[in-house]
Design an enzyme around this catalytic site. Sequence first.
Site, short mmCIF file in Angstrom:
data_model
loop_
_atom_site.label_atom_id
_atom_site.label_comp_id
_atom_site.label_asym_id
_atom_site.label_seq_id
_atom_site.Cartn_x
_atom_site.Cartn_y
_atom_site.Cartn_z
N ASP A 82 0.84 -1.22 0.00
CA ASP A 82 0.00 0.00 0.00
C ASP A 82 0.87 1.25 0.00
O ASP A 82 2.03 1.22 0.42
CB ASP A 82 -0.95 0.00 1.21
CG ASP A 82 -0.21 -0.03 2.55
OD1 ASP A 82 0.82 -0.73 2.66
OD2 ASP A 82 -0.65 0.67 3.48
N GLU A 147 0.02 -1.16 5.75
CA GLU A 147 1.04 -0.61 6.65
C GLU A 147 0.85 0.87 6.89
O GLU A 147 1.04 1.37 8.01
CB GLU A 147 2.44 -0.87 6.06
CG GLU A 147 3.59 -0.60 7.04
CD GLU A 147 4.01 0.85 7.15
OE1 GLU A 147 4.63 1.22 8.15
OE2 GLU A 147 3.71 1.67 6.23
#
Length: 401
Positions: A82, A147
């Site tokens: 991400d 994350e």
Amino acid sequence: MSKAEWESNEEINIFRNYLRINTAHPNIDYTACVEYLKKQAASLDLPVDVLYPANEDNPVVVMKWEGKQPELPSIILNSHTDVVPVYPEKWTHEPFAADMDDEGRIFARGTQDTKEIGTQYLGAIRALKAKGFQPKRTVYITFVPDEEVGGHLGMREFVETDYFKKMNVGFSLDEGSASFDENYYVYYAERTAWPIRFKISGTAGHGSLLLPKTAGEKLNFIVNKMMEYRASQVKLLKEKSLFFGDVTTINLTQLSGGVQNNVVPALLEVVFDLRIAIDVDLEALEKQFRDWCEEAGGGVELVFERKDDFVPPTKIGASNPLWVALEKAMNDLNLKIKPQVCPGGTDSRYLRPKGVSALGFSPMNNNTPPLPHDHDEFIRADVYLHGIEIYEKIIPAITDI
Ligand code: ZN
């Protein structure tokens, strides 16, 4: 190398195509990203599993490179898939086009955080496999989601799975960052995040009076105390020329309350982002905050928006074979590493409590301006390719411990 050579370089192409998959928060669709990584695993002849430890929207991709002694604790090479959102109007390049300029600068969200290390690991493995190298310990290359918003739907859940337990992980490398000097920073610890909210109640009433114990006076007291604490850390940072990770950072981030300009409010709220240095006594600090609530005149509630436990640092130096191997491999390349406490949070904080010796490292020093989460995030093609060479040296060293 010239722009034309970089443009036809296979590793650069793999990286740029990875960057072109938009995995920015919020509501990320990881489908294309997972497909892409599976294709990469196939091209390297590595078995791959896709797990969904939190929910079906958050895949963890795990590639496995079997070691000669698979009974030994394994090594994780971790990155997150991400990326943070972009303000496209602030960019001079389209943030998911992975444009390259004449100097070889590749612009895209994720070029420094952390798509680069994801495909650099794979590039290094490709080169090592071509030379016939097989690691002693099994290596897992993990690509985790979520994350950038705390890892709660990614690494935090993944480390609780049976799958993870069976991986028998002893060591990990995860993201680092560009540095401020010629050293390559290695993060061995993280500060403790305690974002806190003070809910301040006081005497409400007409704005024409001078009522006692108003929320405004108490707010003033609390903010002053926090700002004095902040000033002490600014002083420490300057006087000892420390790195941000070495001190406690305090920032006022939210303020709210009140109804209209002539009504003294019953409640005001103030929020601080607080990241506490690893040498601070957390219990004593909490007591200090609670004392200030009392000293403010009472009626002040302390709310922890998040209250992380203290995570003991990963050992550095001679007692940790991972550190020793990493340092030697870097010195053999005439590169220097420097241990630092990571100023931000990474997924290593979920690995360390599981007994994993976790270090944060990205093969960039001050050859790259640190631009994670910033506009026009970029990495230079030559820095990227040099990073693959660095991992080509590091991976055999750390897997042979
Ligand atoms: Zn990151």
